[in-house]
Write a protein that holds these residues in place. Structure first.
Motif, PDB file in Angstrom:
ATOM      1  N   GLN A 150       0.817  -1.214   0.000  1.00  0.00           N
ATOM      2  CA  GLN A 150       0.000   0.000   0.000  1.00  0.00           C
ATOM      3  C   GLN A 150       0.850   1.263   0.000  1.00  0.00           C
ATOM      4  OE1 GLN A 150       0.670  -1.882   2.550  1.00  0.00           O
ATOM      5  NE2 GLN A 150       1.057  -0.617   4.352  1.00  0.00           N
ATOM      6  N   GLY A 151       2.146   1.104   0.247  1.00  0.00           N
ATOM      7  CA  GLY A 151       3.055   2.244   0.335  1.00  0.00           C
ATOM      8  C   GLY A 151       3.194   2.732   1.760  1.00  0.00           C
ATOM      9  N   VAL A 152       4.404   3.071   2.148  1.00  0.00           N
ATOM     10  CA  VAL A 152       4.672   3.623   3.474  1.00  0.00           C
ATOM     11  C   VAL A 152       5.605   4.816   3.291  1.00  0.00           C
ATOM     12  CG1 VAL A 152       6.572   1.992   3.865  1.00  0.00           C
ATOM     13  CG2 VAL A 152       5.468   3.105   5.809  1.00  0.00           C
ATOM     14  N   THR A 153       5.246   5.937   3.901  1.00  0.00           N
ATOM     15  CA  THR A 153       5.969   7.187   3.658  1.00  0.00           C
ATOM     16  C   THR A 153       7.013   7.444   4.741  1.00  0.00           C
ATOM     17  OG1 THR A 153       3.992   8.107   2.612  1.00  0.00           O
ATOM     18  CG2 THR A 153       5.708   9.663   3.266  1.00  0.00           C
ATOM     19  N   PRO A 154       8.262   7.720   4.353  1.00  0.00           N
ATOM     20  CA  PRO A 154       9.301   8.034   5.337  1.00  0.00           C
ATOM     21  C   PRO A 154       8.979   9.299   6.129  1.00  0.00           C
ATOM     22  CG  PRO A 154      10.289   7.469   3.224  1.00  0.00           C
ATOM     23  CD  PRO A 154       8.804   7.620   2.992  1.00  0.00           C
ATOM     24  N   GLN A 155       9.391   9.301   7.374  1.00  0.00           N
ATOM     25  CA  GLN A 155       9.250  10.476   8.229  1.00  0.00           C
ATOM     26  C   GLN A 155      10.623  10.816   8.794  1.00  0.00           C
ATOM     27  OE1 GLN A 155       6.509  10.048  11.510  1.00  0.00           O
ATOM     28  NE2 GLN A 155       7.175  11.950  12.481  1.00  0.00           N
ATOM     29  N   ILE A 156      11.065  12.056   8.594  1.00  0.00           N
ATOM     30  CA  ILE A 156      12.384  12.482   9.060  1.00  0.00           C
ATOM     31  C   ILE A 156      12.279  12.944  10.506  1.00  0.00           C
ATOM     32  CG2 ILE A 156      14.398  13.903   8.544  1.00  0.00           C
ATOM     33  CD1 ILE A 156      13.345  11.897   6.343  1.00  0.00           C
ATOM     34  N   LEU A 157      13.134  12.383  11.366  1.00  0.00           N
ATOM     35  CA  LEU A 157      13.122  12.735  12.785  1.00  0.00           C
ATOM     36  C   LEU A 157      14.224  13.723  13.143  1.00  0.00           C
ATOM     37  CD1 LEU A 157      12.508   9.166  14.271  1.00  0.00           C
ATOM     38  CD2 LEU A 157      10.819  10.911  13.660  1.00  0.00           C
ATOM     39  N   GLU A 158      15.373  13.600  12.482  1.00  0.00           N
ATOM     40  CA  GLU A 158      16.516  14.485  12.762  1.00  0.00           C
ATOM     41  C   GLU A 158      16.767  15.335  11.526  1.00  0.00           C
ATOM     42  OE1 GLU A 158      18.146  14.795  15.581  1.00  0.00           O
ATOM     43  OE2 GLU A 158      17.148  13.177  16.677  1.00  0.00           O
ATOM     44  N   THR A 159      15.984  16.402  11.361  1.00  0.00           N
ATOM     45  CA  THR A 159      16.026  17.180  10.121  1.00  0.00           C
ATOM     46  C   THR A 159      17.370  17.865   9.882  1.00  0.00           C
ATOM     47  OG1 THR A 159      15.065  19.074  11.296  1.00  0.00           O
ATOM     48  CG2 THR A 159      13.543  17.591  10.146  1.00  0.00           C
ATOM     49  N   GLY A 167      14.045  18.167   2.764  1.00  0.00           N
ATOM     50  CA  GLY A 167      12.637  18.481   2.943  1.00  0.00           C
ATOM     51  C   GLY A 167      11.881  17.371   3.649  1.00  0.00           C
ATOM     52  N   PRO A 168      10.673  17.684   4.128  1.00  0.00           N
ATOM     53  CA  PRO A 168       9.916  16.720   4.929  1.00  0.00           C
ATOM     54  C   PRO A 168       9.108  15.714   4.116  1.00  0.00           C
ATOM     55  CG  PRO A 168       8.740  18.798   4.821  1.00  0.00           C
ATOM     56  CD  PRO A 168      10.039  19.006   4.078  1.00  0.00           C
ATOM     57  N   VAL A 169       8.873  15.995   2.828  1.00  0.00           N
ATOM     58  CA  VAL A 169       7.989  15.135   2.031  1.00  0.00           C
ATOM     59  C   VAL A 169       8.819  14.257   1.104  1.00  0.00           C
ATOM     60  CG1 VAL A 169       6.082  15.043   0.406  1.00  0.00           C
ATOM     61  CG2 VAL A 169       6.159  16.870   2.127  1.00  0.00           C
ATOM     62  N   TRP A 170       8.783  12.952   1.357  1.00  0.00           N
ATOM     63  CA  TRP A 170       9.502  11.973   0.539  1.00  0.00           C
ATOM     64  C   TRP A 170       8.502  11.043  -0.144  1.00  0.00           C
ATOM     65  CZ3 TRP A 170      14.610   9.723   2.877  1.00  0.00           C
ATOM     66  CH2 TRP A 170      15.397  10.772   3.363  1.00  0.00           C
ATOM     67  N   PRO A 171       8.868  10.471  -1.290  1.00  0.00           N
ATOM     68  CA  PRO A 171       8.001   9.471  -1.923  1.00  0.00           C
ATOM     69  C   PRO A 171       7.864   8.231  -1.038  1.00  0.00           C
ATOM     70  CG  PRO A 171       9.681  10.265  -3.442  1.00  0.00           C
ATOM     71  CD  PRO A 171      10.074  10.742  -2.083  1.00  0.00           C
ATOM     72  N   HIS A 172       6.805   7.486  -1.268  1.00  0.00           N
ATOM     73  CA  HIS A 172       6.583   6.288  -0.466  1.00  0.00           C
ATOM     74  C   HIS A 172       7.522   5.152  -0.893  1.00  0.00           C
ATOM     75  CE1 HIS A 172       3.850   5.438  -3.943  1.00  0.00           C
ATOM     76  NE2 HIS A 172       4.366   4.223  -3.794  1.00  0.00           N
ATOM     77  N   LEU A 173       7.658   4.188  -0.002  1.00  0.00           N
ATOM     78  CA  LEU A 173       8.404   2.954  -0.242  1.00  0.00           C
ATOM     79  C   LEU A 173       7.428   1.781  -0.122  1.00  0.00           C
ATOM     80  CD1 LEU A 173      11.478   3.970   1.918  1.00  0.00           C
ATOM     81  CD2 LEU A 173      11.524   3.643  -0.559  1.00  0.00           C
ATOM     82  N   VAL A 201       9.980   4.633   8.993  1.00  0.00           N
ATOM     83  CA  VAL A 201       8.829   4.311   8.161  1.00  0.00           C
ATOM     84  C   VAL A 201       7.819   3.628   9.075  1.00  0.00           C
ATOM     85  CG1 VAL A 201       9.715   4.194   5.807  1.00  0.00           C
ATOM     86  CG2 VAL A 201      10.229   2.341   7.386  1.00  0.00           C
ATOM     87  N   GLY A 202       6.638   4.213   9.176  1.00  0.00           N
ATOM     88  CA  GLY A 202       5.701   3.727  10.174  1.00  0.00           C
ATOM     89  C   GLY A 202       6.307   3.920  11.550  1.00  0.00           C
TER      90      GLY A 202
END
Length: 251
Positions: free
Chosen positions: A157-166, A175-181, A199-200
């Motif tokens: 279904q796709g899972v989107t990365p989330q950056i914790l240490e910008t 940037g904060p918006v990455w393509p899904h994996l 991711v998740g």
């Protein structure tokens, strides 16, 4: 362009043997493929000299000791199992005792080298636990603990990365918006590691130190199938890998 550094990449190749059944008759075909081009292009256009060993080449030619690896600023393993480095053809076929190349990587990092493991069906512990890196010298130098069982998390279904240490150099400016994996290997960060992205609820990028060197775990793919077209064609793809390898190598 001035050379940024030199990196050795092993893995990212496979052979598919297919049987075609047509009524009473059947025939076989064999196809060889590599998934290195996106990663190699990203690094080379950033000034890195890339030495690439497909899995079948790494089985014989991957360096045996830390001194030989010291010619590289960073060593990367991507979708290639521990047995490929442990079972040199001369050892497996002829029972010749040879150095443990996982130990060579460990000693190279301890002396100041950089190391990156990229996720896949044959890295970390992998499909049916056939990656076989749990409990090895590679787990010792990685900033994560590896499960002893199949560690894949398939996410069709796709899972989107989330950056914790910008502000971390690996992801700075991306940037904060990455393509899904579409999947990753589930690992657990070590207590002294830095969880850069997830991711998740699981780690995607974890950075750490071993001895005088640095190591990074990137738990998803650098190429299809876990990294879909939107990811490998993303404008942040090349900067991500350049910064990731640059941080691991100390550059």
């Amino acid at each position: 362009m001035a050379t940024t550094g030199r990196v050795l990449i092993a893995g990212e190749s496979w052979t598919v043997h297919s049987t075609h059944q047509k009524g009473f008759d059947s025939f076989s075909t064999v196809e060889y493929a590599e998934g290195i081009r996106w990663l190699r292009d990203a690094l080379e256009t950033g000034g890195w000299q890339v030495d690439y060993q497909p899995a079948h080449v790494a089985a014989r030619d991957f360096p045996f000791d830390a001194k030989a690896l010291s010619h590289y600023d960073c060593v990367m393993l991507s979708d290639v199992g521990a047995n490929t480095l442990l079972l040199h053809p001369d050892t497996f076929v002829r029972s010749v005792a040879l150095p443990n190349r996982l130990h060579a990587i460990r000693d190279y990092v301890a002396a100041g080298g950089g190391f990156v493991m990229v996720g896949g069906y044959m890295t970390f512990q992998g499909i049916e636990a056939k990656g076989q890196y749990s409990g090895t010298a590679i787990e010792e130098i990685l900033p994560v603990n590896i499960a002893a069982t199949d560690d894949r998390v398939e996410s069709p279904q796709g899972v989107t990365p989330q950056i914790l240490e910008t502000a971390h150099p690996i992801v700075a400016g991306l940037g904060p918006v990455w393509p899904h994996l579409l999947g990753y290997n589930r690992v657990t960060p070590k207590s002294d590691a830095t969880l850069v992205a997830k991711v998740g609820t699981d780690p995607l990028i974890v950075a750490g130190h071993h001895g005088k060197g640095r190591s990074v775990a990137f738990t998803s793919d650098c190429a299809p199938h876990w990294a879909p077209a939107a990811f490998v064609e993303w404008q942040g793809y090349a900067p991500l890998w350049r910064q990731l390898v640059g941080w691991a190598s100390g550059k």
